[in-house]
Scaffold this active site. Structure first.
Site, PDB file in Angstrom:
ATOM      1  N   LYS A   1      47.182  54.970 -41.272  1.00  0.00           N
ATOM      2  CA  LYS A   1      45.900  54.528 -41.826  1.00  0.00           C
ATOM      3  C   LYS A   1      46.112  53.935 -43.222  1.00  0.00           C
ATOM      4  CE  LYS A   1      41.418  54.821 -40.827  1.00  0.00           C
ATOM      5  NZ  LYS A   1      40.709  54.973 -39.554  1.00  0.00           N
ATOM      6  N   GLU A  43      38.503  61.388 -42.164  1.00  0.00           N
ATOM      7  CA  GLU A  43      39.169  61.054 -40.904  1.00  0.00           C
ATOM      8  C   GLU A  43      39.304  62.299 -40.044  1.00  0.00           C
ATOM      9  OE1 GLU A  43      41.178  58.254 -38.395  1.00  0.00           O
ATOM     10  OE2 GLU A  43      40.164  57.926 -40.306  1.00  0.00           O
ATOM     11  N   ASP A  44      39.009  62.144 -38.757  1.00  0.00           N
ATOM     12  CA  ASP A  44      39.246  63.208 -37.768  1.00  0.00           C
ATOM     13  C   ASP A  44      38.551  64.520 -38.130  1.00  0.00           C
ATOM     14  OD1 ASP A  44      40.704  61.535 -36.168  1.00  0.00           O
ATOM     15  OD2 ASP A  44      42.631  62.097 -37.010  1.00  0.00           O
ATOM     16  N   ASP A  69      35.450  57.411 -38.434  1.00  0.00           N
ATOM     17  CA  ASP A  69      35.201  57.672 -37.013  1.00  0.00           C
ATOM     18  C   ASP A  69      33.729  57.444 -36.663  1.00  0.00           C
ATOM     19  OD1 ASP A  69      37.864  58.466 -36.431  1.00  0.00           O
ATOM     20  OD2 ASP A  69      37.472  60.364 -37.404  1.00  0.00           O
ATOM     21  N   ASN A 195      39.088  56.380 -25.341  1.00  0.00           N
ATOM     22  CA  ASN A 195      40.544  56.217 -25.388  1.00  0.00           C
ATOM     23  C   ASN A 195      41.225  57.514 -24.979  1.00  0.00           C
ATOM     24  OD1 ASN A 195      41.587  53.660 -26.103  1.00  0.00           O
ATOM     25  ND2 ASN A 195      40.764  53.859 -28.165  1.00  0.00           N
TER      26      ASN A 195
END
Length: 268
Positions: A1, A43-44, A69, A195
């Protein structure tokens, strides 16, 4: 990232990984180190804690806080949809949109579409269609149900898709069937973004859908957050913004979409 930030927007970044999933501990830690940074990219972080963490940090810090996200996905989705609607000859205000997967990305995508002018939006999760006639323990699902599904549709994903113009999937692979797409309005738009396996394989519906997109790079029309987050932070840092608001996200999506000229519009 961090490499993508540098490669695409010359933004210096590095990852800080926290060994905790506690909401208050995450907020406290980010606030303690934020003085060294020009912006924070979350993130995440799973739903529903991601909503509280982002909200609190946006309120309590004076630098941009962006949960990629959620909002990176939403911006790129809307950019793709702007051009897909042109190809299908449809307007966003008249389009019936079904969002499958009401987690962080699904709620953020729905919010940006509502802000962009979608009037009929229906959300579907593992328990079926969300409706204001039902009570939900999750506060974000309660908000979602109260602000969507104006006709109070009930049932399954297949029920929600009858007459729909747009399917947006941020859920699980293989849950959308060709028969479901055939029940949609003529020239449907299908964004199957799960995904690594999309909600439906594009080859199964390329003859009956106006536009098909996925989250994968090995299929045509990839919807990828990298189109958004490096430039979004570059702009926010350059103008010394203290926040990244909804108007900025809409403007970013419209700017990304505008890169494709009318002559370049293509199903693939």
């Amino acid at each position: 990232k961090a490499m993508l930030f540098k490669q695409f927007a010359d933004v210096d970044a590095f990852p800080i990984c926290l060994q905790t999933q506690d909401t208050e501990e995450i907020i406290r830690t980010v606030k303690e180190i934020a003085t060294a940074f020009g912006g924070i990219n979350l993130e995440d972080i799973s739903s529903p804690r991601c909503f509280e963490i982002e909200r609190r940090l946006r309120e309590e810090l004076d630098i941009p806080v962006f949960h990629d996200d959620q909002h990176g996905t939403a911006v790129v989705l809307y950019a793709g949809l702007i051009n897909a609607l042109k190809l299908a000859g449809k307007s966003i205000s008249d389009a019936k949109v079904v969002v499958c997967g009401i987690g962080a990305a699904g709620i953020a995508c729905s919010k940006i579409l509502l802000a962009a002018g979608v009037k009929e939006l229906i959300g579907v999760d593992v328990e079926g269609v969300l409706t204001a006639d039902h009570t939900y323990d999750n506060p974000m699902k309660r908000w979602f149900a109260e602000h969507t599904n104006p006709r109070r549709v009930t049932g399954t994903l297949a029920d929600a898709l009858v007459g729909a113009d747009v399917f947006i999937g941020v859920s699980a692979g293989g849950i959308l069937k060709r028969e479901d797409v055939l029940r949609m309005a003529p020239d449907p738009i299908v964004f199957a973004m799960a995904n690594p396996t999309p909600e439906i394989e594009p080859a199964l519906i390329e003859d009956c859908a106006a536009v098909v997109a996925t989250g994968r790079s090995d299929y045509p029309n990839q919807i990828n957050n990298v189109l958004c987050f490096p430039g979004m932070f570059r702009g926010a840092l350059d103008c010394r913004a203290s926040d990244i608001n909804e108007e900025m996200k809409l403007a970013a999506a419209e700017a990304i979409a505008s890169i494709i000229t009318p002559g370049e519009l293509s199903r693939h």
